[in-house]
Write an enzyme that holds these catalytic residues in place. Structure first.
Site, PDB file in Angstrom:
ATOM      1  N   TYR A 180       4.583   1.953  -1.357  1.00  0.00           N
ATOM      2  CA  TYR A 180       5.670   2.006  -1.860  1.00  0.00           C
ATOM      3  C   TYR A 180       5.529   0.575  -2.703  1.00  0.00           C
ATOM      4  CZ  TYR A 180       5.942   4.113   2.275  1.00  0.00           C
ATOM      5  OH  TYR A 180       6.639   5.607   3.801  1.00  0.00           O
ATOM      6  N   ALA A 194       0.449  -1.325   0.126  1.00  0.00           N
ATOM      7  CA  ALA A 194      -0.450   0.061   0.207  1.00  0.00           C
ATOM      8  C   ALA A 194       0.702   1.326   0.008  1.00  0.00           C
ATOM      9  CB  ALA A 194      -0.888  -0.354   1.132  1.00  0.00           C
TER      10      ALA A 194
END
Ligand SMILES: Cc1cc2nc3c(=O)[nH]c(=O)nc-3n(C[C@H](O)[C@H](O)[C@H](O)COP(=O)(O)O)c2cc1C
Length: 367
Positions: A186, A183
């Protein structure tokens, strides 16, 4: 406090492991490890305090996975060798001694790495300049570097790093479960997101291709840690460097992302939105946690975002969430579950508590 909070205190079983309640500490980067990525004694005291405060589950901050391109921040802890894995042992012992379930979050920063002692350059799915600026809060400044597009062998190395680190987290450090950070902008989310993934190979294009790296990483981690270790994935639309990003294909994307994770055998999916209860796409539509439950009914759904508002946390349990994860509210109230059961008032959130653990007074860590 005059609300019935009993639903938050019902135990739940995830892949054969009992979690004593529905309240979890969300992952929070603390940039408080040694320069070479080892967890410290202060971190042990910091983490065990949440377990002592009654949280049924405590997740680590994002932990980097290899000695190449994964590290995101100076003083971030890693899991890249035995030394780093051993340094987590006291943290895990502290969390478990208080009866909580210990999750290691494994993370590769990709193009938004802003402090990596192994490399001066960054990698991402494509050579796309990341939006926004590095976080001053984590000692960064200026724009993010332009990443190089990953080669097939660099992608394989990144997957390998996740799997090996997950293995060390379970076998050496003693964690109960693994959360793969898919999430918040990244590396894995950079692949999932059309604006940062311009690839024309099997890793890019349609959503089914963009989700592939998350799935391949999940499969590699699963095969490393085995069927009995709970493995989950954190998923979001927003990113640390682009808070308002939404999936282009809205519910259809949700179906592909959550459905494919369910099919791969994810034990849990951790969804995060700024306010978890808000419609994920159109006004009046379902929340992201609701969609996660709809398309991955076999997985437990961890929901995050503003859920220190306890009425919203209870409502979330009726809107698809199985576990409530709390970040800022847990920093302000490391004993939040105990406060709820004692019907005590919760402290308000003060932005000053976001700083490194060194800023927390010794007397408070001992609480
Ligand atoms: C200081 C801080 C560090 C964070 N670091 C991480 C992290 O390492 N991994 C992650 O997945 N989310 C991280 N987050 C995001 C939180 O897990 C959470 O999604 C966000 O704070 C919203 O939840 P809340 O409303 O309960 O605070 C961080 C948040 C804060 C405040």
């Amino acid at each position: 406090m005059d609300i019935d909070t009993s639903a938050l205190f019902a135990p739940i079983i995830i892949n054969g492991h009992t979690l004593k309640n529905r309240l979890a500490v969300a992952p929070m980067t603390r940039i408080s490890a040694t320069q070479d990525g080892r967890a410290t004694e202060t971190m042990t005291r910091y983490y065990e305090r949440f377990a002592r405060g009654g949280f049924g589950t405590v997740s680590t901050e994002g932990v980097y996975t290899d000695q190449a391109f994964s590290q995101g921040y100076a003083h971030q802890p890693g899991m890249t060798d035995e030394t780093q894995a051993n340094a987590w042992k006291p943290v895990v012992r502290g969390i478990k001694a208080e009866g909580a379930f210990a999750i290691a979050q494994v993370m590769h920063a990709g193009a938004i790495s802003q402090g990596n002692r192994f490399r001066d350059t960054t990698l991402g799915p494509s050579a796309v300049q990341p939006k926004g600026e590095q976080m001053a809060f984590y000692h960064g400044h200026g724009r993010y570097a332009l990443p190089a597009a990953m080669t097939e062998s660099q992608i394989a190395d990144a997957i390998h790093g996740f799997a090996e680190s997950a293995g060390r987290a379970i076998e050496v450090a003693g964690f109960d479960a693994i959360e793969i950070h898919g999430a918040n902008g990244y590396l894995l989310d950079q692949f999932l997101t059309a604006s940062t993934n311009k690839r024309v190979d099997r890793w890019g294009g349609a959503t089914q291709n963009r989700v592939r790296l998350i799935l391949e990483t999940f499969k590699a981690v699963r095969s490393k840690v085995g069927a009995k270790v709970p493995v989950g994935v954190r998923i979001s639309q927003g990113k640390v460097n682009d808070h308002h990003q939404k999936w282009a294909d809205a519910e259809r994307d949700a179906e592909i992302v959550f459905g494919s994770l369910a099919q791969a055998g994810a034990d849990f999916i951790h969804v995060t939105e700024y306010e978890a209860w808000k419609p994920a796409f159109k006004p009046g539509g379902p929340s992201l946690m609701h969609l996660a439950k709809r398309y991955a009914p076999e997985a437990e759904i961890f929901a995050n975002g503003g859920l220190h508002k306890i009425e919203q946390a209870i409502a979330a349990l009726n809107d698809g969430a199985d576990i409530i994860t709390i970040a800022r509210g847990a920093l302000a109230n490391p004993d939040l579950p105990r406060r709820l059961s004692d019907r005590r008032i919760l402290n308000d959130f003060d932005p000053a508590i976001l700083g490194p653990i060194a800023n927390i007074k010794d007397s408070e860590l001992a609480m």
